[in-house]
Design a protein around this motif. Sequence first.
Motif, PDB file in Angstrom:
ATOM      1  N   VAL A   1       0.843  -1.066   0.111  1.00 40.08           N
ATOM      2  CA  VAL A   1       0.001   0.075  -0.112  1.00 40.08           C
ATOM      3  C   VAL A   1       0.823   1.220  -0.030  1.00 40.08           C
ATOM      4  O   VAL A   1       1.907   1.300   0.742  1.00 40.08           O
ATOM      5  N   LEU A   2       0.443   2.256  -0.790  1.00 41.13           N
ATOM      6  CA  LEU A   2       1.196   3.342  -0.853  1.00 41.13           C
ATOM      7  C   LEU A   2       0.690   4.687   0.467  1.00 41.13           C
ATOM      8  O   LEU A   2      -0.480   4.367   0.668  1.00 41.13           O
ATOM      9  N   GLY A   3       1.468   5.390   0.960  1.00 42.15           N
ATOM     10  CA  GLY A   3       0.714   6.183   1.950  1.00 42.15           C
ATOM     11  C   GLY A   3      -0.273   7.055   1.395  1.00 42.15           C
ATOM     12  O   GLY A   3      -0.132   7.775   0.322  1.00 42.15           O
TER      13      GLY A   3
ATOM     14  N   ILE B   1       0.025  11.139   0.724  1.00 44.08           N
ATOM     15  CA  ILE B   1       1.083  11.931  -0.072  1.00 44.08           C
ATOM     16  C   ILE B   1       0.652  11.759  -1.453  1.00 44.08           C
ATOM     17  O   ILE B   1       0.162  10.599  -2.070  1.00 44.08           O
ATOM     18  N   SER B   2       0.934  12.554  -2.347  1.00 45.86           N
ATOM     19  CA  SER B   2       0.619  12.640  -3.889  1.00 45.86           C
ATOM     20  C   SER B   2       1.546  11.556  -4.393  1.00 45.86           C
ATOM     21  O   SER B   2       2.572  11.068  -4.013  1.00 45.86           O
ATOM     22  N   VAL B   3       1.063  11.119  -5.612  1.00 48.10           N
ATOM     23  CA  VAL B   3       1.755  10.068  -6.406  1.00 48.10           C
ATOM     24  C   VAL B   3       2.935  10.667  -6.761  1.00 48.10           C
ATOM     25  O   VAL B   3       4.065   9.828  -6.910  1.00 48.10           O
ATOM     26  N   ARG B   4       3.190  11.830  -7.139  1.00 51.86           N
ATOM     27  CA  ARG B   4       4.268  12.528  -7.812  1.00 51.86           C
ATOM     28  C   ARG B   4       5.355  12.450  -6.657  1.00 51.86           C
ATOM     29  O   ARG B   4       6.401  12.087  -6.775  1.00 51.86           O
TER      30      ARG B   4
ATOM     31  N   ALA C   1      -6.548   8.931  -2.655  1.00 47.47           N
ATOM     32  CA  ALA C   1      -7.834   9.038  -3.384  1.00 47.47           C
ATOM     33  C   ALA C   1      -7.869   8.325  -4.918  1.00 47.47           C
ATOM     34  O   ALA C   1      -8.836   8.607  -5.566  1.00 47.47           O
ATOM     35  N   LEU C   2      -6.815   7.343  -4.945  1.00 45.35           N
ATOM     36  CA  LEU C   2      -6.853   6.692  -6.398  1.00 45.35           C
ATOM     37  C   LEU C   2      -7.954   5.380  -6.374  1.00 45.35           C
ATOM     38  O   LEU C   2      -7.957   4.864  -5.129  1.00 45.35           O
ATOM     39  N   SER C   3      -8.406   4.952  -7.394  1.00 47.52           N
ATOM     40  CA  SER C   3      -9.197   3.760  -7.493  1.00 47.52           C
ATOM     41  C   SER C   3      -7.990   2.724  -7.389  1.00 47.52           C
ATOM     42  O   SER C   3      -6.829   2.956  -7.627  1.00 47.52           O
ATOM     43  N   HIS C   4      -8.445   1.406  -7.238  1.00 49.90           N
ATOM     44  CA  HIS C   4      -7.590   0.241  -7.121  1.00 49.90           C
ATOM     45  C   HIS C   4      -6.776   0.095  -8.552  1.00 49.90           C
ATOM     46  O   HIS C   4      -5.778  -0.221  -8.290  1.00 49.90           O
ATOM     47  N   GLY C   5      -7.424   0.227  -9.557  1.00 52.94           N
ATOM     48  CA  GLY C   5      -6.540   0.044 -10.961  1.00 52.94           C
ATOM     49  C   GLY C   5      -5.634   1.085 -10.777  1.00 52.94           C
ATOM     50  O   GLY C   5      -4.606   0.865 -11.230  1.00 52.94           O
ATOM     51  N   GLN C   6      -5.890   2.344 -10.529  1.00 56.39           N
ATOM     52  CA  GLN C   6      -4.982   3.364 -10.605  1.00 56.39           C
ATOM     53  C   GLN C   6      -3.753   3.273  -9.698  1.00 56.39           C
ATOM     54  O   GLN C   6      -2.469   3.512 -10.125  1.00 56.39           O
ATOM     55  N   VAL C   7      -4.181   2.591  -8.432  1.00 53.53           N
ATOM     56  CA  VAL C   7      -3.103   2.390  -7.385  1.00 53.53           C
ATOM     57  C   VAL C   7      -2.095   1.140  -8.053  1.00 53.53           C
ATOM     58  O   VAL C   7      -0.777   1.447  -8.023  1.00 53.53           O
TER      59      VAL C   7
ATOM     60  N   GLU D   1       1.237 -10.058 -10.618  1.00 55.49           N
ATOM     61  CA  GLU D   1      -0.028  -9.772 -11.179  1.00 55.49           C
ATOM     62  C   GLU D   1      -0.200  -8.681 -11.557  1.00 55.49           C
ATOM     63  O   GLU D   1      -1.095  -7.962 -10.750  1.00 55.49           O
ATOM     64  N   PRO D   2       0.384  -8.127 -12.516  1.00 58.31           N
ATOM     65  CA  PRO D   2       0.217  -6.419 -12.914  1.00 58.31           C
ATOM     66  C   PRO D   2      -1.016  -6.092 -13.419  1.00 58.31           C
ATOM     67  O   PRO D   2      -1.473  -5.088 -13.318  1.00 58.31           O
ATOM     68  N   THR D   3      -1.582  -6.985 -13.924  1.00 57.14           N
ATOM     69  CA  THR D   3      -2.998  -6.651 -14.936  1.00 57.14           C
ATOM     70  C   THR D   3      -4.153  -6.928 -13.944  1.00 57.14           C
ATOM     71  O   THR D   3      -5.319  -6.490 -14.310  1.00 57.14           O
ATOM     72  N   ALA D   4      -3.841  -7.460 -12.887  1.00 60.17           N
ATOM     73  CA  ALA D   4      -5.217  -7.875 -11.953  1.00 60.17           C
ATOM     74  C   ALA D   4      -5.702  -6.540 -11.645  1.00 60.17           C
ATOM     75  O   ALA D   4      -5.206  -5.651 -10.831  1.00 60.17           O
ATOM     76  N   GLY D   5      -7.045  -6.357 -12.048  1.00 57.41           N
ATOM     77  CA  GLY D   5      -7.705  -5.261 -11.200  1.00 57.41           C
ATOM     78  C   GLY D   5      -7.629  -4.186 -12.350  1.00 57.41           C
ATOM     79  O   GLY D   5      -8.245  -2.828 -12.125  1.00 57.41           O
ATOM     80  N   LEU D   6      -6.947  -4.409 -13.273  1.00 57.75           N
ATOM     81  CA  LEU D   6      -6.984  -3.077 -14.503  1.00 57.75           C
ATOM     82  C   LEU D   6      -8.176  -3.487 -15.497  1.00 57.75           C
ATOM     83  O   LEU D   6      -8.499  -4.444 -15.726  1.00 57.75           O
ATOM     84  N   ASP D   7      -8.550  -2.166 -16.279  1.00 54.16           N
ATOM     85  CA  ASP D   7      -9.689  -2.213 -16.922  1.00 54.16           C
ATOM     86  C   ASP D   7      -8.994  -3.003 -18.438  1.00 54.16           C
ATOM     87  O   ASP D   7      -7.808  -3.009 -18.302  1.00 54.16           O
ATOM     88  N   PRO D   8      -9.717  -3.289 -19.062  1.00 57.31           N
ATOM     89  CA  PRO D   8      -9.075  -4.001 -20.459  1.00 57.31           C
ATOM     90  C   PRO D   8      -8.236  -3.226 -21.182  1.00 57.31           C
ATOM     91  O   PRO D   8      -7.133  -3.488 -21.856  1.00 57.31           O
ATOM     92  N   ARG D   9      -8.531  -1.848 -21.336  1.00 55.64           N
ATOM     93  CA  ARG D   9      -7.608  -0.906 -22.077  1.00 55.64           C
ATOM     94  C   ARG D   9      -6.406  -0.912 -21.406  1.00 55.64           C
ATOM     95  O   ARG D   9      -5.119  -0.831 -22.098  1.00 55.64           O
ATOM     96  N   HIS D  10      -6.368  -0.512 -20.048  1.00 55.38           N
ATOM     97  CA  HIS D  10      -5.079  -0.544 -19.372  1.00 55.38           C
ATOM     98  C   HIS D  10      -4.337  -1.742 -19.179  1.00 55.38           C
ATOM     99  O   HIS D  10      -2.890  -1.893 -19.367  1.00 55.38           O
ATOM    100  N   ALA D  11      -4.862  -2.858 -19.404  1.00 55.85           N
ATOM    101  CA  ALA D  11      -4.318  -4.182 -19.338  1.00 55.85           C
ATOM    102  C   ALA D  11      -3.791  -4.322 -20.571  1.00 55.85           C
ATOM    103  O   ALA D  11      -2.535  -4.802 -20.576  1.00 55.85           O
TER     104      ALA D  11
END
Lengths: 311, 298
Positions: A86-88, A91-94, A134-140, A160-170
């Motif tokens: 999990v990310l803090g 704190i912002s993504v950047r 504030a990010l969604s699961h896929g964004q995280v 498991e890099p594509t687990a939880g990603l939408d088809p386009r981002h997968a």
Amino acid sequence: MSESAIVLDKVHKRFGNVQALRGADLKVSRGSIFALIGPNGAGKTTLFGLCCGFLRPDGGRVEILGGPADVTRFKGRLGALPQDAVLGRDISVREHLVFLGRLQGMDLALAQQEAARVLALVDLGELAERRAGALSHGQVKRVGVAQAFLGEPELILLDEPTAGLDPRHAHDLRELIRSQRGARTIVVSSHNLQELEAICDEAAFMEKGLTIESGAVAELTAKDAEIHVLLAPGPEPIDQLRARVTALSVTWDPAKRTLRVRFQPTPDRVAEDVIAEVLRELLAGGARISALGKGRSLEQRYLEQSPPAGA
Amino acid sequence: MLQSRPVTGSPPSFVRDAALVAGFDLRESLRTRRALVLVLLYLLIACAASGIYVQVVRELGTRIDSMAGSDGAAAASVMQNEGYHAMLLFFSGGDAVLADHLASYPAMVLIFAWTSLAFLPWFIALTSYDQVAGDLHQRTIRYAALRTTRGAYVTGKLLGQAALVAGVAGLGMVPVVIIGAIYLPNFALVATVTALLSTWPITVVCALGFLGVVSLASQLCRGPGAARAVSVGLLFAVWLLSLQSGVWAWLAVLSPWYWKPGLFQPGILDQTIAVAGCLGLCVAYTALGFLRFRHRDL
């Protein structure tokens, strides 16, 4: 320099009463895209953890980029997407990415530049200033992938890099991984075997803490040593085919109407030559061809290897 | 091919990594409720200590005014001084030299410093317990563990929390000055601010000793709940150590409470020994936790 990016030799790992790895062996060639395949609980994530130095082996040898799994050796050379990390939240993504880049040894300017680059790789540039919480699961998950690519490391482990990603981002992530072929070594675990077959050069099957088989994907799927033909209802000139092509091993499944032909490829007779030979005989016998393919899918191969659930 | 991008800037090192982790941890703490809770608790103590002192001074003033004649006022003043000196002796654990030295501090500063130091260990236990355990629980630590050593990580976390405590301790001085300036007649602003600033490093050094104990607890536990309980338990245990006497009196040196009075001593040697004691305990307890943490699964 070792030709292997990862070497595991009879590695054991136990968590309390659970024996996660029971002497796992693995060899990953430098520059390859490697698939780690196995059911839940097979030991894939444990194996990743050992390679990254998160976990300590109870026995056996773990060699990463030519030496022990020690961060002082692979700092900046190894990137990883750890499962469930999990990310803090505040704190912002950047800021996260700049911090991790700096911890990797970059100066501030380079870390900022790298943060922008890897965020663009996963199509998250617009969310750079958003809090991780504030990010969604896929964004995280995409941020996790982005941090693995910081500094263009030699070896990247993606659990498991594509687990939880939408088809386009997968799809985009698969293309990203595919584009890295030869430039760096990437090890991917996933339950989507079609995805792994499409992007990986090599694979290993894991079962109950052991590596049960590994090798080039083309070899595992027998792409160069087997063809299958699906016949439409109608004539079945199987005996005629067997009589004409005695050097080939022909298997006919009447229920599925599938003909499987195995052969030993040689420079004079590759898969395409066999396909031509087999089709010629089948068509001469009046057969109607519905479909044709080379080898077996990775999924079929895996299911052949893996015992049924509950067995 | 197969080469990672070369890094530029200063060479990677333990100190640089620890500073980066500390800076990130501090920034994260400031954006969470952790810092807010610590600030509020500390301000509450500062306001309470200052308020009580103001009330006592007003009450004494009223009594002195009510005593008829200069003899009565003088007698009241003597009683007030004797009471204050008894309080200083209590603060100093019966050490007359220390009590005399403490008398040179403005009373309001002394009460604030002593009160805040009494509560500080428990504040630290409540706000810093998850410095490592929280990241282990969430596995956040894995992102950093790929890039720096566990030693640099733990050191950075400790320094981040120390910086947070230092900042909050500094902030806690503000209400003391404000309340004193508003409510106390003849309030010595410069003397009070100077004395407050002189107690600030004492607070920080003392806090480091307690932070070491909490760091030990945080490295021993994987879950934040367990880390909080173990932090409070360990602090209670080292407080008990400070009370040892007789054959077991030597055990008291393992407690930051044992060294706390020495930080207020007038002599440089005594102060240095006390500072070394607090810093030594910080390092020793953190290192003790690290013996477990360096081998544990993340």
